[in-house]
Design a protein around this motif. Structure first.
Motif, PDB file in Angstrom:
ATOM      1  N   GLY A  88       0.738  -1.325   0.206  1.00 37.53           N
ATOM      2  CA  GLY A  88       0.010  -0.067   0.297  1.00 37.53           C
ATOM      3  C   GLY A  88       0.907   1.466   0.071  1.00 37.53           C
ATOM      4  O   GLY A  88       0.089   2.371   0.266  1.00 37.53           O
ATOM      5  N   ARG A  89       2.245   0.940  -0.300  1.00 36.84           N
ATOM      6  CA  ARG A  89       2.684   2.515  -0.287  1.00 36.84           C
ATOM      7  C   ARG A  89       2.675   3.203  -1.712  1.00 36.84           C
ATOM      8  O   ARG A  89       2.481   2.339  -2.731  1.00 36.84           O
ATOM      9  N   GLU A  90       2.720   4.392  -1.517  1.00 34.95           N
ATOM     10  CA  GLU A  90       2.652   5.447  -2.802  1.00 34.95           C
ATOM     11  C   GLU A  90       3.700   5.842  -3.169  1.00 34.95           C
ATOM     12  O   GLU A  90       3.777   6.250  -4.342  1.00 34.95           O
ATOM     13  N   ARG A  91       4.757   5.842  -2.401  1.00 33.97           N
ATOM     14  CA  ARG A  91       6.093   6.386  -2.807  1.00 33.97           C
ATOM     15  C   ARG A  91       7.321   5.692  -2.202  1.00 33.97           C
ATOM     16  O   ARG A  91       7.044   5.088  -1.010  1.00 33.97           O
ATOM     17  N   VAL A  92       8.180   5.351  -2.710  1.00 36.51           N
ATOM     18  CA  VAL A  92       9.579   4.661  -2.291  1.00 36.51           C
ATOM     19  C   VAL A  92      10.650   5.773  -2.370  1.00 36.51           C
ATOM     20  O   VAL A  92      10.898   6.342  -3.292  1.00 36.51           O
ATOM     21  N   VAL A  93      11.452   5.851  -1.345  1.00 42.02           N
ATOM     22  CA  VAL A  93      12.498   6.696  -1.143  1.00 42.02           C
ATOM     23  C   VAL A  93      13.807   5.764  -0.976  1.00 42.02           C
ATOM     24  O   VAL A  93      13.689   4.664  -0.609  1.00 42.02           O
ATOM     25  N   LEU A  94      15.105   6.525  -1.599  1.00 43.86           N
ATOM     26  CA  LEU A  94      16.295   5.681  -1.010  1.00 43.86           C
ATOM     27  C   LEU A  94      17.469   6.747  -0.847  1.00 43.86           C
ATOM     28  O   LEU A  94      17.371   8.108  -1.289  1.00 43.86           O
ATOM     29  N   TRP A  95      18.387   6.375  -0.052  1.00 40.38           N
ATOM     30  CA  TRP A  95      19.657   7.027  -0.034  1.00 40.38           C
ATOM     31  C   TRP A  95      20.651   6.505  -0.508  1.00 40.38           C
ATOM     32  O   TRP A  95      20.843   5.247  -0.541  1.00 40.38           O
ATOM     33  N   THR A  96      21.560   7.030  -1.182  1.00 40.80           N
ATOM     34  CA  THR A  96      22.826   6.663  -2.016  1.00 40.80           C
ATOM     35  C   THR A  96      24.098   7.638  -2.190  1.00 40.80           C
ATOM     36  O   THR A  96      23.795   8.635  -1.646  1.00 40.80           O
ATOM     37  N   ARG A  97      24.834   7.359  -2.629  1.00 40.54           N
ATOM     38  CA  ARG A  97      25.933   8.487  -2.930  1.00 40.54           C
ATOM     39  C   ARG A  97      26.349   8.261  -4.634  1.00 40.54           C
ATOM     40  O   ARG A  97      26.205   7.404  -5.338  1.00 40.54           O
ATOM     41  N   ASP A  98      26.683   9.444  -5.007  1.00 42.82           N
ATOM     42  CA  ASP A  98      26.952   9.577  -6.488  1.00 42.82           C
ATOM     43  C   ASP A  98      27.946   8.743  -7.112  1.00 42.82           C
ATOM     44  O   ASP A  98      27.978   8.449  -8.587  1.00 42.82           O
ATOM     45  N   CYS A  99      28.897   8.152  -6.435  1.00 39.80           N
ATOM     46  CA  CYS A  99      29.854   7.451  -6.859  1.00 39.80           C
ATOM     47  C   CYS A  99      29.645   5.977  -7.159  1.00 39.80           C
ATOM     48  O   CYS A  99      30.294   5.233  -7.966  1.00 39.80           O
ATOM     49  N   LEU A 100      28.415   5.576  -6.723  1.00 38.39           N
ATOM     50  CA  LEU A 100      27.710   4.133  -6.984  1.00 38.39           C
ATOM     51  C   LEU A 100      26.913   4.322  -8.227  1.00 38.39           C
ATOM     52  O   LEU A 100      25.644   4.243  -8.569  1.00 38.39           O
TER      53      LEU A 100
END
Length: 312
Positions: free
Chosen positions: A255-267
């Motif tokens: 039932g999620r409307e949105r998924v977020v994530l944290w990353t780094r630009d070198c990946l």
């Protein structure tokens, strides 16, 4: 030659000496059978091939032609093999085991099984697993399978969570120089893993863990994708995309409307997977990891606006 290369060569040579010593110990348990380790290998290959051309046998075992000829002459004199001209090419010979040869092979096979069984019986269970996994890893690196291995995406099993922490620590330290604090961050994320609200998946290749991803349920109809990782040996198989798709499929079902994530630009490889799945960059800021400057990024995807991938 660099000091690192010299150290690695030294380790390989030390392992070679140790392994040869261990094989010698195992072989000494078969002294009541009048065959050397190489002769045992010849018996094994002939037994499992039913019949085999001598040139093919020589190539398979990487033996000198004269050495193999002497072994086969001895086996012939002892009545262990039957040698015949090849029906396909009269210039060549094929060999197969006689009834006596089959008995000799079975005795040798039993002795080898018993010796290895005694070796394993003297070790605790965790050491047995480490030994077998290490041997499998050496074989996979030096002689990788010719065909595609079985790929499986599954929920975590006992021991998988510690594998996730360990491999994140090892790989990101090796590839990016991130240190213990990053591994501790991963350990805290894994420690907070709380099913059934949260979920995780392990990618297996050939029966061994090769990747992972975590889903964390957040407030306001939001989910978070965390800890995406694919082992170097399994990259290029599409595992990262499959893991992300599985996470998004689960988020929709949750039932999620949105998924977020944290990353780094070198990946960069991970970023391409996120972009292909519909994620867009929301914000970024400078940070530091183990004294190394990094660019922290937050990404998100609107599930209502992004169709599921192939129904997964």
């Amino acid at each position: 030659m660099s000091s690192l290369t010299e150290a690695r060569i030294s380790e390989v040579r030390a392992f070679n000496r140790f392994y040869t010593k261990v094989i010698g110990v195992l072989q000494s348990g078969m002294h009541h059978l009048p065959y050397s380790l190489t002769e045992g290998r010849v018996l094994y290959e002939v037994a499992h091939a039913d019949s085999i051309e001598t040139g093919e046998l020589r190539t398979l075992l990487d033996l000198d032609a004269g050495y193999l000829s002497r072994i086969l002459t001895r086996f012939d004199a002892d009545g262990l093999i039957v040698r015949e001209r090849s029906a396909a090419d009269a210039r060549k010979h094929v060999v197969r085991l006689s009834a006596a040869g089959r008995e000799a092979f079975e005795a040798l096979d039993r002795a080898s099984t018993e010796d290895i069984g005694r070796l394993l019986a003297g070790l605790p269970e965790d050491a047995r697993e480490r030994l077998v996994d290490g041997m499998r890893a050496i074989r996979d690196v030096l002689d990788p399978p010719a065909g595609p291995e079985t790929v499986l995406i599954r929920p975590p099993r006992d021991g998988d969570l510690s594998w996730v922490v360990h491999r994140h620590g090892v790989l990101y330290a090796r590839e990016y120089g991130w240190g213990r604090t990053f591994e501790q961050t991963v350990a805290r994320i894994v420690a907070d893993f709380d099913p059934p609200g949260d979920a995780a998946w392990i990618a297996e290749v050939g029966g061994r863990p090769a990747g992972c991803v975590f889903y964390v349920r957040k407030p306001d109809a939001t989910g978070q994708l965390r800890l995406l990782l694919v082992e170097p040996s399994a990259r290029g198989l599409g595992l990262g995309r499959r893991l992300v798709d599985e996470c998004l499929r689960h988020a929709r079902a949750d039932g999620r409307e949105r998924v977020v994530l944290w990353t780094r630009d070198c990946l960069s490889s991970a970023r391409r997977i996120y972009e292909a799945a519909g994620f867009r960059l929301d914000s970024e800021e400078k940070g530091v990891e183990n004294g190394i400057e990094v660019n922290e990024q937050m990404w998100s995807v609107d599930l209502a606006a992004t169709p599921s991938s192939n129904g997964r």
